[in-house]
Design a protein around this motif. Structure first.
Motif, PDB file in Angstrom:
ATOM      1  N   GLU A 133      55.131  45.568  46.800  1.00 26.87           N
ATOM      2  CA  GLU A 133      53.847  44.952  47.152  1.00 26.87           C
ATOM      3  C   GLU A 133      52.668  45.802  46.680  1.00 26.87           C
ATOM      4  O   GLU A 133      51.601  45.271  46.370  1.00 26.87           O
ATOM      5  CB  GLU A 133      53.751  44.757  48.663  1.00 26.87           C
ATOM      6  N   SER A 134      52.849  47.103  46.637  1.00 26.20           N
ATOM      7  CA  SER A 134      51.785  47.990  46.176  1.00 26.20           C
ATOM      8  C   SER A 134      51.795  48.152  44.667  1.00 26.20           C
ATOM      9  O   SER A 134      51.093  49.001  44.122  1.00 26.20           O
ATOM     10  CB  SER A 134      51.920  49.362  46.844  1.00 26.20           C
ATOM     11  N   ARG A 193      44.490  37.445  44.251  1.00 25.18           N
ATOM     12  CA  ARG A 193      45.246  38.685  44.414  1.00 25.18           C
ATOM     13  C   ARG A 193      45.047  39.259  45.812  1.00 25.18           C
ATOM     14  O   ARG A 193      46.006  39.694  46.466  1.00 25.18           O
ATOM     15  CB  ARG A 193      44.812  39.702  43.357  1.00 25.18           C
ATOM     16  N   ASN A 205      47.903  39.796  48.741  1.00 21.90           N
ATOM     17  CA  ASN A 205      48.131  41.086  49.402  1.00 21.90           C
ATOM     18  C   ASN A 205      48.029  40.948  50.913  1.00 21.90           C
ATOM     19  O   ASN A 205      48.828  41.516  51.661  1.00 21.90           O
ATOM     20  CB  ASN A 205      47.121  42.117  48.904  1.00 21.90           C
ATOM     21  N   ASP A 207      51.139  39.195  52.169  1.00 21.92           N
ATOM     22  CA  ASP A 207      52.287  40.100  52.109  1.00 21.92           C
ATOM     23  C   ASP A 207      52.288  41.080  53.279  1.00 21.92           C
ATOM     24  O   ASP A 207      53.350  41.480  53.769  1.00 21.92           O
ATOM     25  CB  ASP A 207      52.283  40.881  50.794  1.00 21.92           C
ATOM     26  N   GLN A 208      51.090  41.470  53.728  1.00 23.07           N
ATOM     27  CA  GLN A 208      50.953  42.423  54.829  1.00 23.07           C
ATOM     28  C   GLN A 208      50.831  41.724  56.189  1.00 23.07           C
ATOM     29  O   GLN A 208      50.440  42.339  57.169  1.00 23.07           O
ATOM     30  CB  GLN A 208      49.750  43.322  54.568  1.00 23.07           C
TER      31      GLN A 208
END
Length: 333
Positions: A62-63, A152, A156, A159-160
């Motif tokens: 993810e990063s 984007r 993110n 995802d978090q």
């Protein structure tokens, strides 16, 4: 000789979803060890055999940290093993040009392996150009730089697990560009996770209006309809999804489940069995669904066979003894 690759489809099969996990047997426990991600690379076109195409795949966290790479020839298979639980992104490139990238969710304890196939159409170009090779994706959407950055950031946030933040960013994006079918789909996905099924339904419909054959929007619209007990609508939508991607175990499973809910068991059995054929390991719990169906119809020997098949795939099932007793009582010697 340079080549043009047109991305035909990205097949997703066996990817775990929250709704699917809820509909399967809740007694199944977790798993140990890493996950695997794999898939077949298919290149169509008469030149494919003469000059194998090399596809470079990169697995990112993810990063955006690279944790693995694989290079596969046309009509080969890629695989990433021992991948920890989490959400990842796979980037596919040919001759340094990005073809596509897609997210892979490995957070479910019910899923050991995830399969995602890639298929391309190959065309030859008579002239050699100094410009980058032209690559188009069937499900790709070009965004302005500002909108790409918003997308984007939304990805993110999602995802978090910051779903509200992700939803707000996606709302900003579709307000700026109402034609962004991917953004509408992602917004629907967030609302599906939040059990806001009516909102998700509307957003998936917007995406499908813009891109009638966007498989993920069709599949998840079907899930939203099931959650709202609109089974007839789900059947219509999921039938389109199965026609578009008959290789999808999830699409076949949800369509079969929808037919069960409207008491059309004879139709349901075909799709449930197809889901099992396509993904026998991850769809193991479908054996339990079929066993219940056969038992209710008085077909106890067939029910026993389904229980037996299930126990071969889930030998540590906590109610194993009960199923073994049923098998012993109903299986012919």
């Amino acid at each position: 000789m340079r080549f043009v690759l047109a991305l035909l489809f990205v097949l997703v099969a066996g990817v775990a979803s929250p709704l699917l996990a809820q509909m399967r047997d809740p007694v199944l426990g977790g798993r140990s060890g890493g996950h695997s991600v794999y898939g077949d690379i298919k290149v169509e076109g008469e030149q494919a055999g003469a000059k194998p195409i090399k596809v470079d795949l990169t697995l990112l966290t993810e990063s955006r940290t690279t944790i693995a790479r694989d290079t596969v020839s046309s009509n080969g298979r890629y695989r990433f093993n021992n991948v920890p639980s989490g959400i990842y992104e796979i980037v596919a490139e040919v001759e340094g040009q990005e073809i596509t990238r897609f997210r892979v969710d490995l957070t479910s304890p019910l899923i050991d392996e995830v399969r995602q196939d890639l298929a391309f159409a190959l065309k030859s170009s008579a002239s050699v150009s100094s410009k980058a090779t032209a690559i188009s994706a069937a499900d790709h959407y070009d965004r302005k730089p500002a909108n790409a950055e918003t997308f984007r950031k939304a990805a993110n946030a999602i995802d978090q697990k910051r779903l509200d933040e992700g939803a707000e960013l996606l709302k900003q994006l579709v307000a700026s560009d109402p034609k962004d079918f991917q953004a509408w789909t992602e917004l629907g996905n967030v609302h599906l996770l939040q059990s806001k099924y009516g909102e998700a339904e509307n957003e998936f419909l917007r995406a499908i209006d813009l891109h009638a054959n966007f498989f993920i929007a069709l599949l998840n619209l079907g899930r939203a309809e099931i959650a709202q007990q609109k089974y007839d609508v789900a059947i219509e939508v999921l039938s389109r999804a199965v026609k578009l991607k008959p290789e999808s175990a999830d699409a076949n499973y949800f369509l079969g489940e929808s037919y069960l809910q409207v008491k059309k068991g004879s139709l349901a059995v075909g799709y449930l069995n197809e889901a099992l054929r396509l993904d026998p390991k991850n769809m193991a719990e479908v054996h339990l669904r079929l066993a219940l169906l056969y038992n209710a119809a008085g077909m106890k020997e067939k029910a026993a066979a389904e229980y037996e098949a299930f126990l071969k795939k889930r030998p540590d099932y906590k109610d194993r003894r009960k199923l073994e007793d049923y098998i012993l009582a109903n299986k012919k010697p």
